[in-house]
Design a protein around this motif. Structure first.
Motif, PDB file in Angstrom:
ATOM      1  N   UNK A 275      49.844  39.935  24.198  1.00  0.00           N
ATOM      2  CA  UNK A 275      48.425  40.068  23.883  1.00  0.00           C
ATOM      3  C   UNK A 275      47.692  38.831  24.382  1.00  0.00           C
ATOM      4  N   UNK A 276      46.668  39.037  25.230  1.00  0.00           N
ATOM      5  CA  UNK A 276      45.912  37.936  25.815  1.00  0.00           C
ATOM      6  C   UNK A 276      44.540  37.854  25.160  1.00  0.00           C
ATOM      7  N   UNK A 277      44.104  36.623  24.941  1.00  0.00           N
ATOM      8  CA  UNK A 277      42.757  36.435  24.391  1.00  0.00           C
ATOM      9  C   UNK A 277      41.730  36.758  25.468  1.00  0.00           C
ATOM     10  N   UNK A 278      40.482  36.915  25.061  1.00  0.00           N
ATOM     11  CA  UNK A 278      39.411  37.244  26.020  1.00  0.00           C
ATOM     12  C   UNK A 278      39.249  36.167  27.072  1.00  0.00           C
ATOM     13  N   UNK A 279      39.238  34.856  26.714  1.00  0.00           N
ATOM     14  CA  UNK A 279      39.137  33.832  27.768  1.00  0.00           C
ATOM     15  C   UNK A 279      40.306  33.876  28.737  1.00  0.00           C
ATOM     16  N   UNK A 280      41.510  34.142  28.202  1.00  0.00           N
ATOM     17  CA  UNK A 280      42.679  34.213  29.081  1.00  0.00           C
ATOM     18  C   UNK A 280      42.577  35.401  30.030  1.00  0.00           C
ATOM     19  N   UNK A 281      42.096  36.523  29.537  1.00  0.00           N
ATOM     20  CA  UNK A 281      41.926  37.694  30.396  1.00  0.00           C
ATOM     21  C   UNK A 281      40.931  37.407  31.521  1.00  0.00           C
ATOM     22  N   UNK A 282      39.822  36.758  31.186  1.00  0.00           N
ATOM     23  CA  UNK A 282      38.810  36.470  32.200  1.00  0.00           C
ATOM     24  C   UNK A 282      39.340  35.479  33.234  1.00  0.00           C
ATOM     25  N   UNK A 283      40.059  34.448  32.748  1.00  0.00           N
ATOM     26  CA  UNK A 283      40.606  33.444  33.662  1.00  0.00           C
ATOM     27  C   UNK A 283      41.642  34.067  34.592  1.00  0.00           C
ATOM     28  N   UNK A 284      42.450  34.974  34.081  1.00  0.00           N
ATOM     29  CA  UNK A 284      43.477  35.626  34.887  1.00  0.00           C
ATOM     30  C   UNK A 284      42.841  36.525  35.951  1.00  0.00           C
ATOM     31  N   UNK A 285      41.802  37.263  35.559  1.00  0.00           N
ATOM     32  CA  UNK A 285      41.128  38.153  36.514  1.00  0.00           C
ATOM     33  C   UNK A 285      40.440  37.361  37.617  1.00  0.00           C
ATOM     34  N   UNK A 286      39.773  36.259  37.239  1.00  0.00           N
ATOM     35  CA  UNK A 286      39.087  35.439  38.238  1.00  0.00           C
ATOM     36  C   UNK A 286      40.076  34.820  39.209  1.00  0.00           C
ATOM     37  N   UNK A 287      41.200  34.324  38.696  1.00  0.00           N
ATOM     38  CA  UNK A 287      42.204  33.701  39.559  1.00  0.00           C
ATOM     39  C   UNK A 287      42.801  34.727  40.515  1.00  0.00           C
ATOM     40  N   UNK A 288      43.087  35.921  40.016  1.00  0.00           N
ATOM     41  CA  UNK A 288      43.678  36.963  40.848  1.00  0.00           C
ATOM     42  C   UNK A 288      42.697  37.401  41.937  1.00  0.00           C
ATOM     43  N   UNK A 289      41.425  37.553  41.571  1.00  0.00           N
ATOM     44  CA  UNK A 289      40.426  37.966  42.554  1.00  0.00           C
ATOM     45  C   UNK A 289      40.235  36.905  43.632  1.00  0.00           C
ATOM     46  N   UNK A 290      40.288  35.635  43.232  1.00  0.00           N
ATOM     47  CA  UNK A 290      40.087  34.542  44.196  1.00  0.00           C
ATOM     48  C   UNK A 290      41.231  34.483  45.215  1.00  0.00           C
ATOM     49  N   UNK A 291      42.454  34.709  44.755  1.00  0.00           N
ATOM     50  CA  UNK A 291      43.608  34.554  45.642  1.00  0.00           C
ATOM     51  C   UNK A 291      43.909  35.795  46.475  1.00  0.00           C
TER      52      UNK A 291
END
Length: 443
Positions: A237-253
């Protein structure tokens, strides 16, 4: 209401109310009626701050429409074809017609329109604006009040058309003078009031907006790596900030065309599941085809002329090319010829002088079609050898080249009876020996 009260009321009005009131007062002054409908619409949109947006959420104007490939191809092809045709001047005579080569209007329409434009550039610009906006203008500068010496293009946004006493008058931004109708070339498209042409951009705003929106959507689609976003799955289970950070990192790379094909590096038990959505399923291709077909129909353009060869064959391309000349170019050419005849010729010349575009110039790039054209007219006596050489920009061959020829096995219908009677009489006549031969001796 006194001047002071009017001023006080205006000072407390909103900017929109003040702008509308000023426009009303300007239009109500005097008995002159403004008929620049498109300019008024554009001014009102500007006042309201709408800017020409469509249901699709994109702004449609002259610049954005020309960014659509099909619209560019239609406008560019028609305007270039018309501007490239020689505009010739003829005078009717008692025996037919003769070509006029010493009139000042010929130079304006075929060589130099002004110090800013040659004739090709002016005619192409005015034709393109007529196709898009419905109205194109050129101020006729004269030496004295008779001889036209320049044609100065005026943009529709800088032109106001007025109707007074049954005639049109023109005003241009930055010029305090009002010009009469005979001093302005006014090319018009389809008109619904008989005075002003209608704007294709205005009437088909949603069609062009659909094309712009589809193009923008297609660009964004490929900008995201030519495939839609996927899903990152984890049992944690990921917190909302963790979900956003993961999505942004994946989109950037990994998003974007430059990152396409990179291997995925996932940690912490993450799994990537792509959501496949091919372009065909998103109907990108179908939308593009439909928009291209709609735009071609708006400008009466055969599909093959804008690169759409999906349903084209050698046979129907030839017929469509003929239809293009007759249905697309001819109405525009006729309207321009009549406008030039009325505005560039003297009143004493209008009755007997007229302009004609030389459509044979469209065959210059097709040697086979040009040869067939010359051969057919030569065989019926319409062209002489010198006529053909002149059309090919070659020197004539002297007086012998002015001779015209027709097939000897053809005769006019009016002489069919006469020739038939002569042939019957010739068959019935007794045979006689030649006058110089001795008569045959009897045995």
């Amino acid at each position: 209401m006194s001047f002071w009260n009017r001023s006080s009321a205006r000072s407390t009005a909103t900017p929109l109310q003040a702008a509308v009131s000023a426009e009303r007062e300007q239009r109500s002054a005097g008995t002159v009626e403004s008929v620049s409908t498109e300019s008024n619409d554009a001014r009102l949109l500007s006042i309201l701050g709408l800017g020409g947006a469509t249901v699709a959420g994109v702004v449609v104007n002259q610049q954005s429409v020309m960014s659509i490939a099909a619209a560019w191809a239609c406008v560019n092809a028609i305007s270039q074809d018309i501007a490239g045709l020689p505009c010739q001047l003829f005078r009717q005579t008692a025996t037919g017609r003769e070509r006029v080569s010493d009139h000042p209007a010929i130079n304006l329409l075929n060589l130099q329109a002004s110090g800013l434009q040659n004739s090709f550039q002016l005619r192409q610009t005015m034709t393109a604006i007529t196709l898009l906006r419905g109205n194109a203008y050129a101020l006729i500068v004269r030496a004295g009040k008779l001889k036209p010496v320049q044609l100065l293009h005026k943009h529709p946004d800088e032109t106001t058309v007025l109707k007074y006493n049954g005639r049109l008058w023109y005003r241009f931004s930055g010029d305090p003078k009002t010009y009469a109708d005979y001093d302005v070339l006014h090319f018009r498209g389809l008109s619904l009031d008989g005075v002003m042409g209608v704007s294709v951009i205005h009437y088909f705003r949603e069609t062009f907006g659909k094309g712009l929106a589809a193009s923008k959507s297609h660009t964004n689609f490929y900008n995201n790596g030519a495939q839609p976003s996927g899903a990152l799955q984890t049992k944690s289970t990921l917190s909302a900030p963790a979900q956003q950070r993961l999505a942004d990192t994946f989109a950037f790379k990994y998003s974007g065309v430059s990152n396409a094909g990179k291997p995925l590096v996932l940690e912490e038990g993450l799994e990537y599941k792509a959501i496949s959505l091919p372009p065909a399923d998103a109907q990108f291709l179908e939308t593009a085809k439909l928009t291209r077909s709609d735009i071609a129909s708006i400008f009466r353009m055969p599909p093959h002329k804008i690169g759409d060869l999906e349903r084209s064959t050698n046979n129907n391309i030839e017929q469509q090319s003929l239809d293009y000349v007759g249905d697309t170019l001819m109405p525009i050419l006729l309207a321009q010829e009549q406008e030039c005849r009325l505005k560039l010729l003297l009143p004493s010349e209008v009755e007997t002088y007229y302009f004609r575009h030389n459509l044979a110039a469209l065959l210059r790039s097709d040697a086979t079609a040009r040869g067939n054209f010359y051969a057919k007219l030569f065989q019926v006596g319409a062209f002489s050898p010198n006529d053909i050489l002149a059309l090919e920009d070659r020197n004539g061959i002297g007086e012998a080249g002015d001779e015209r020829f027709i097939p000897v096995n053809m005769a006019p219908l009016s002489r069919i009876g006469e020739l038939t009677d002569a042939a019957i009489a010739a068959r019935k006549a007794p045979a006689t020996p030649p006058a110089n031969d001795p008569a045959p001796e009897n045995d």
